[in-house]
Design an enzyme around this catalytic site. Structure first.
Site, PDB file in Angstrom:
ATOM      1  CG  LEU A 114      -1.941  -1.184   1.296  1.00 17.10           C
ATOM      2  CD1 LEU A 114      -2.623  -0.945   2.810  1.00 17.10           C
ATOM      3  CD2 LEU A 114      -3.253  -0.965   0.392  1.00 17.10           C
ATOM      4  CG  ASP A 115      -0.005   4.932  -2.106  1.00 19.95           C
ATOM      5  OD1 ASP A 115      -0.577   5.367  -0.918  1.00 19.95           O
ATOM      6  OD2 ASP A 115      -0.662   5.106  -3.038  1.00 19.95           O
ATOM      7  CB  ALA A 116       3.602   6.509   2.050  1.00 21.65           C
ATOM      8  CB  THR A 118      -3.200   3.852   0.624  1.00 29.13           C
ATOM      9  OG1 THR A 118      -3.077   4.536  -0.828  1.00 29.13           O
ATOM     10  CG2 THR A 118      -4.228   2.752   0.575  1.00 29.13           C
TER      11      THR A 118
END
Length: 273
Positions: A114-116, A118
């Site tokens: 998950l990107d930072a 999210t």
């Protein structure tokens, strides 16, 4: 999966003892499950109480749900907060996942990313085979996201997401999409998207393409796992039921388990940004 026949193999451990050690039931109840024909070993129903198996190689399920026999495998659910990168060691010194794994002695790895910016459900495990099935899009494991986006999303936009849109790396369509809320006074909209794609930042790119940039994004579901009430920044081990659901999904995806007895779709109750 082993090719041994559990009906005839004289070596190994008694099946009811294995089931009891795995926490399925007491040995007496496990014997009843066997006699009732509710236990399968490598896809074959076993009803003989004298049956022995090899716990290191044989696959066991009860009522169609996989049983975890290898107790060295660890499965953890994390509600990843925003501001944390999906890495066990970030070379740039940003907050990473190590802070959430201190209580487990095993070396755990994140399944997918998950990107930072999210938040939401992330699986941590030391089971490489399971991680491959969960992360690779070819196995069709779905993820469910709730996106708060700019603007008023219309039903027509939802249909466009379902039909598919063209991005720079190819066409993409949501497996499911629905509008949860839409403000008429500039408060933005809430959209639920179900995807099996593992493309980078796919939800954000899809919503930007249809004119509704993401403001906040959370993953609520991953395969059969639901985030539930787990607070942001907290991690917990999966329950026995959750582990069984994951292992069942993985075995069916790789052809190591028979179809469920009721003919249901093993992905019907499921959900990388």
């Amino acid at each position: 999966m082993s090719d041994r026949d559990p009906f005839t193999a004289p070596e190994g451990v008694r099946l009811q003892k294995v089931l009891a050690a795995a926490g399925v039931a007491s040995r007496r109840v496990a014997e009843q499950l066997i006699v009732e024909g509710r236990v399968r070993v490598n896809g074959k129903v076993v009803t003989e109480l004298g049956s022995r198996i090899d716990p290191e190689n044989d696959l066991v399920d009860v009522d169609g749900t996989a049983v975890q026999l290898d107790q060295s495998k660890r499965y953890v659910m994390l509600n990843k907060p925003t501001g944390v990168v999906s890495s066990m060691k970030d070379e740039r010194g940003r907050p990473d996942l190590r802070r959430f794994t201190n209580e487990w002695p095993e070396r755990l790895y994140n399944v997918g990313r998950l990107d930072a910016e999210t938040s939401g459900l992330l699986v941590l495990t030391n089971d490489g085979e399971l991680a491959h099935v969960l992360a690779h899009p070819s196995f069709g494991v779905t993820k469910v996201y709730i996106a708060k986006v700019e603007g008023r999303v219309t039903p027509q936009t939802v249909q466009r997401l379902l039909r598919g849109i063209d991005l720079e790396d190819g066409r993409i369509a949501a497996d499911k999409a629905r509008l949860l809320s839409s403000s008429t006074e500039g408060g933005g909209s809430l959209v639920e998207l179900t995807l099996h794609s593992g493309r980078n930042r796919i939800v954000r790119r899809m919503m930007a393409e249809v004119g509704h940039p993401v403001v906040e994004l959370v993953r609520r579901q991953f395969g059969p796992l639901h985030l539930g009430t787990l607070p942001a920044g907290r991690a917990r081990e999966l329950t026995k039921v959750e582990r069984g659901a994951l292992l069942t999904l993985a075995r069916r995806a790789t052809g190591d388990a028979p179809e469920p007895r009721d003919g249901s779709d093993p992905r019907s109750d499921q959900e990388n940004e």
